[in-house]
Each structure stands twice: as structure tokens, then as C-alpha cells.
Scaffold this motif. Structure first.
Motif, short mmCIF file in Angstrom:
data_model
loop_
_atom_site.label_atom_id
_atom_site.label_comp_id
_atom_site.label_asym_id
_atom_site.label_seq_id
_atom_site.Cartn_x
_atom_site.Cartn_y
_atom_site.Cartn_z
N LEU A 200 0.17 -1.31 -0.25
CA LEU A 200 0.36 0.23 -0.06
C LEU A 200 1.05 1.59 -0.17
O LEU A 200 0.96 2.10 -0.79
N ILE A 201 2.02 0.92 0.32
CA ILE A 201 2.58 2.45 0.95
C ILE A 201 3.33 2.50 -0.56
O ILE A 201 2.86 4.30 -1.20
N PRO A 202 4.03 1.99 -1.22
CA PRO A 202 4.23 2.82 -2.78
C PRO A 202 3.51 3.12 -3.70
O PRO A 202 2.97 3.83 -4.73
N ILE A 203 1.93 2.32 -3.15
CA ILE A 203 0.70 2.74 -4.14
C ILE A 203 0.19 3.60 -3.74
O ILE A 203 -0.20 5.03 -5.19
N LEU A 323 0.19 7.66 3.57
CA LEU A 323 -0.59 6.73 4.29
C LEU A 323 -1.73 7.41 4.80
O LEU A 323 -1.78 8.96 6.03
N PRO A 324 -2.91 6.94 4.35
CA PRO A 324 -4.07 7.25 5.42
C PRO A 324 -4.47 7.46 6.38
O PRO A 324 -4.04 6.61 6.91
N LEU A 325 -4.54 7.82 7.58
CA LEU A 325 -4.74 8.03 9.19
C LEU A 325 -5.16 6.28 9.62
O LEU A 325 -5.19 5.95 10.80
N SER A 326 -6.77 6.16 8.53
CA SER A 326 -7.29 5.10 9.18
C SER A 326 -6.32 4.09 8.96
O SER A 326 -7.00 3.00 9.76
#
Length: 527
Positions: A200-203, A323-326
Motif C-alpha cells: 500500500l505504501i508505494p501504491i 498513508l491515510p490516517l485510518s
């Protein structure tokens, strides 16, 4: 919200791991040290990946990628070939002999003294290098992610101490009181989370660069930073291309084929087929590793450029930005699991080495299996405390923590690999040859490290080339001794019947395919 999700996911993993061990006989050596020899391919693969992937790698390799680009993927992609070699060549021999620890084979092949020296080298490397570095790098990540200094109103140094002992205590509970199966199950759950969270981080990073389009983000990276996507690199790189054919491959073979903390997962396989499936599944996923431990560093370079003073800050800075807070609490929990995995896996292996190879052999030869397990647990508590006390002082270590870890590990990795390879490939090389090789290998490499960092000031060849030279030198020494002073009786390995050792019928085909894929990746990115 982040802290709640962090605690919730961490607790869930702990409960599942505890339940999974209820039916395992933890009072026996096989039950405690090898999970009752019941591990399946998927569990082995998950445990292998999480044992390997931790903060010193995620933070360290992305920091190197921030500076040098994709060439540092060698640490990831070449691992796949080493795992194939382990599955095809080493694992069948390990399981045939029914060993619990790698030094056990060395006792059968050479003698008890060789086994003791090897176990001592493993334990020294774990307590002085591996365990403290995992604790420190993990504490640095957790402290930064949750801003522990501000949260608890303490100094940065105090926050590191707090996190070190927090991670150390929780990891010890898994490793010492749960045994290998608790470690392996928790690893598998966290492996899924880490793969999802890590990708998710690179995306999210590419989405931000490409204004909501991943493809556009990649195109921009390739166009504006083409020099970062060169798999060859220069001779001045931290991992020169030439080292692939010398020490780098040897380091990978040691790590994936003989390192007790890693190979113990495969030794716990219910049979050879499951062990080979686990290794090959992990090797395929390992090829995707650069998406997690290399690409984010290049994305961070595009976003932050020269504004970051310390390259090792690249990954935490990127996570904080994209990264979104959630997702923060979940990803922190997964990262925490990765930290625990590397720590408790090394600790569990240390407990195994001490209980089987030292306590039962030299301290209490008549010890029952229950006494051996208890002694190992006591030693594990002592070792964990020692590592926790050492870890915070690594803040003064030189930059490039990951490269530093690999360099220092050479003191025991190459000597141990040497005597194992010669032990399997020959039948008459005597024990004295192994003792001379392992001691000379460790001392010569230690002398190189000291001289290169002081008097010569980095004028010697790259440390990976030196490893290869010492490997060849020690092999020659062992073969020469074996030529003039051979064993009177040739060594023969007997099948113990502990597990079924019929190989998986697709092991060769899959192994060749994985190796070919690695070569293709290098050719594709060669400039």
C-alpha cells in the motif's frame, strides 16, 4: 484511533498464536523447538518471510534505495536463488538426518567440539549484532510513528529505551514461552498484513506522484529518475554488481540455507514436500520484495530530494506523508509484528542452540527433554535482557545500519558456511580441518574489518569480495588437510525416519523458473 487499531490487531495475533499451540506438546524438544515437526508449506513460507523482513531491512534498504536506486534489490532478488538451492540441495539432507539444529549435523560430520564452536559463534552473533540491531531499528520506527517522546513527554533517548524493552518483553513471551509454533503462526498472520500494508505504501506514493494514477506515477519516476532504475550501478555502489558472483551469493546461501534462525522453520516441516513448497513459495514472493523495500525509497527521493539529511528517514517520512490516517494503526501493528518476528525468531533459535547443543551436551548430559526445554527458556530470558541492554547504544553506530549489519555478520557467516558445504560435499575431510577453517575464517575476517576501518581507511576490496576470498581460502585449507590427514572411516549420513523425505515432484521445474525470473529482472533493468 491509530493506537486502538494497533493494540487490537496485535492482541488478535497473540490470541490466535496461543490457541494454535494448545495441542502442541511443548514439553518435548521436537514440540517446543520444531513445532512438533508439523509445519505446512504456507506456514513455513509466511514465517520465513516475516523472520527475514523487519525494520532494519524495510528502513535500511529503502534508505539505501533513496541514495543509490534499484541496484540494492540484490539483497532481495538473489535471496530467491539461494532459497531454491536450499530447497533442492540442503533441506533433503537436513531432514534425512532428522536434525533440530544445524550444529547437530556438524557433530555427526566432524565432532562435538566443532559443534560447540559453531553454536558459540551463532549465539555471539545473535546477542552482539542481530538481536540488538533489530530491537534498536524497530524501536526507532515505533517511536517515530507514534511520536512517543511527545506522547509520554520523555526525551528521544528515553523513548528508545521504553520501546526497546516493550518489544523485547513481548517478543520474549512469544519465543521463550510459546516455542517455534507460536512464532511461526504469528509470523504467518503478520506476513499477510505486512505484504498488504507494505504494498500500500508505494501504491499511495505513486498515486500522489501521478495525481491519482499509479501508471502515471511510475512513468514520472522512470522519466525523471532513470538513473535510479539501473540494476548494475557503479563500482562505488554499496553492492557492486561484481559481488553478485562472489560474496553476495555466499551470504545469501548462508542466511537462507544454514542460519539457524531461518532454516529452523523448514526443519519443522511435516515432510520434505511441505518444506520444499514453503521455501519455493517464499522465494517467489521474495522476488516481489523490492516493491516493499526498494521502490518506496525511490518514491521518497522524488518527493523529498535533498531535504532529508539522513537517508534512513526516507521510509518513515513517506509513510507519514502518504498513508491515510485510518491505516496508520494497522500498519504500525504489522510493522510491530515484523519487528517481533525477527527478534523472537533469533531468540527462539538461540534458545534451541543452547538447550540442544550446549546444556544437554556439556552441562547436564542426563537432562530429560523437559529439563532441556526449561534450561533453554532460562537462557532465553538472560539473552533477551542482555540484548535489550545493548540495543539503545547502537544509536552511535555508523550510518547505513543494514550494510553495517551485513558486514559484521561476516565474522561467523562465511566460516560456518564453509564447513557445512565441505562437510556435505566430502566424506573424509577430518574434524581438525573444520576447527582450523572456522577459527581462521572468523579471525581473518575480524582482522580485515578492524584494519579496513582504522589503518587502511576503506582501502581494501569490498567486504563481499573479501568474504569470497576467505571462503575459497578456507575450502582449500580444509581439502588440503583432508588430502594428507583423511578420516579413517568415510562419513555416511543415515536416514532417521523422523519425517518422510520424498521430494516434491515440481521442485526442480519451479526452482529453475524462479531462477530464470531473477535473471530476467536483472537484464530488464540493466543500463
Amino acid at each position: 484511533m491509530g493506537i486502538v487499531s494497533f493494540l487490537g490487531f496485535t492482541l488478535l495475533v497473540g490470541v490466535i498464536s496461543y490457541i494454535s499451540t494448545l495441542k502442541t506438546d511443548e514439553k518435548s524438544s521436537d514440540g517446543y523447538f520444531l513445532g512438533g515437526r508439523s509445519l505446512t508449506g504456507v506456514v513455513i513460507a509466511g514465517s520465513l518471510l516475516l523472520t527475514n523482513l523487519s525494520t532494519e531491512q524495510i528502513v535500511g534498504l529503502n534508505g539505501q534505495a533513496f541514495t543509490e536506486g534499484i541496484l540494492v534489490m540484490a539483497w532481495e532478488t538473489l535471496a530467491a536463488i539461494a532459497m531454491v538451492i536450499t530447497a533442492v540441495f540442503l533441506l533433503p539432507r537436513y531432514l534425512k538426518g532428522g536434525i533440530t539444529t544445524v550444529p547437530q549435523f556438524l557433530e555427526r560430520r566432524y565432532d562435538k567440539t566443532t559443534k560447540a564452536i559453531t553454536s558459540g559463534l551463532f549465539l555471539t552473533g545473535y546477542v552482539v549484532v542481530l538481536l540488538p540491531i533489530v530491537l534498536y531499528s524497530g524501536s526507532l520506527a515505533i517511536s517515530t510513528m507514534f511520536d512517543v517522546p511527545q506522547l509520554l513527554n520523555v526525551s528521544k533517548t528515553a523513548s528508545i529505551w521504553i520501546c526497546v524493552f516493550g518489544i523485547g518483553i513481548v517478543g520474549s513471551l512469544y519465543a521463550i514461552f510459546g516455542g517455534l509454533k507460536a512464532v511461526a503462526v504469528s509470523d504467518t498472520i503478520n506476513a499477510i498484513g505486512l505484504l498488504v500494508g507494505g504494498i500500500l505504501i508505494p501504491i499511495y506514493g505513486l498515486l500522489e506522484i501521478g495525481d491519482g494514477n499509479v501508471g502515471n506515477g511510475l512513468s514520472i519516476l522512470f522519466k525523471e529518475h532513470s538513473e535510479k532504475f539501473n540494476s548494475i550501478g557503479s563500482s562505488e555502489a554499496s553492492v557492486p554488481f561484481g559481488t553478485i558472483f562472489t560474496g553476495l551469493m555466499l551470504v545469501q546461501l548462508f542466511y537462507w540455507g544454514t542460519n539457524q534462525a531461518i532454516i529452523q522453520r523448514a526443519l519443522g516441516a511435516k515432510n520434505l514436500k511441505e518444506g520444499q513448497k514453503g521455501l519455493l513459495l517464499a522465494s517467489f514472493i521474495k522476488i516481489l520484495g523490492p516493491l516493499i523495500v526498494v521502490l518506496p525509497g525511490i518514491i521518497a527521493f522524488h518527493m523529498f530530494g535533498d531535504t532529508l539529511v539522513n537517508p534512513d528517514e526516507a521510509y518513515p517520512a513517506l509513510v507519514s506523508k502518504v498513508l491515510p490516517l485510518s491505516f496508520v494503526g494497522f500498519f504500525a501493528a504489522v510493522l510491530f509484528g515484523a519487528i517481533l518476528s525477527s527478534f523472537n525468531s533469533a531468540l527462539n533459535s538461540s534458545v534451541t542452540l543452547f538447550g540442544i547443543d550446549i546444556y544437554k551436551e556439556y552441562i547436564n548430559k542426563k537432562a530429560s527433554e523437559l529439563q532441556t526445554v526449561k534450561a533453554g527458556k532460562v537462557f532465553g530470558v538472560f539473552l533477551a535482557l542482555l540484548a535489550m541492554l545493548i540495543a539503545p547504544f547502537i544509536a552511535n553506530a555508523p550510518e547505513g545500519l543494514y550494510g553495517y549489519l551485513q558486514q559484521v555478520n561476516g565474522c561467523y557467516s562465511i566460516p560456518i558456511l564453509t564447513i557445512i558445504v565441505v562437510g556435505y560435499l566430502t566424506k573424509r575431510v577430518p574434524a581438525i580441518a573444520a576447527k582450523i577453517a572456522i577459527i581462521s575464517g572468523a579471525l581473518l575476517y575480524l582482522a580485515y574489518v578492524v584494519l579496513d576501518s582504522t589503518i587502511m581507511q576503506d582501502q581494501f576490496p569490498h567486504f563481499l569480495h573479501v568474504m569470497a576470498f576467505l571462503f575459497v581460502l578456507n575450502v582449500i585449507i580444509m581439502l588440503t588437510i583432508g588430502r594428507f590427514y583423511p578420516r579413517k572411516i568415510a562419513f555416511e549420513q543415515n536416514y532417521t525416519g523422523d519425517v518422510e523425505i520424498s521430494p516434491w515432484k515440481y521442485v526442480t521445474t519451479i526452482g529453475i523458473s524462479i531462477s530464470a525470473l531473477v535473471i530476467f529482472i536483472y537484464i530488464y533493468f540493466a543500463q
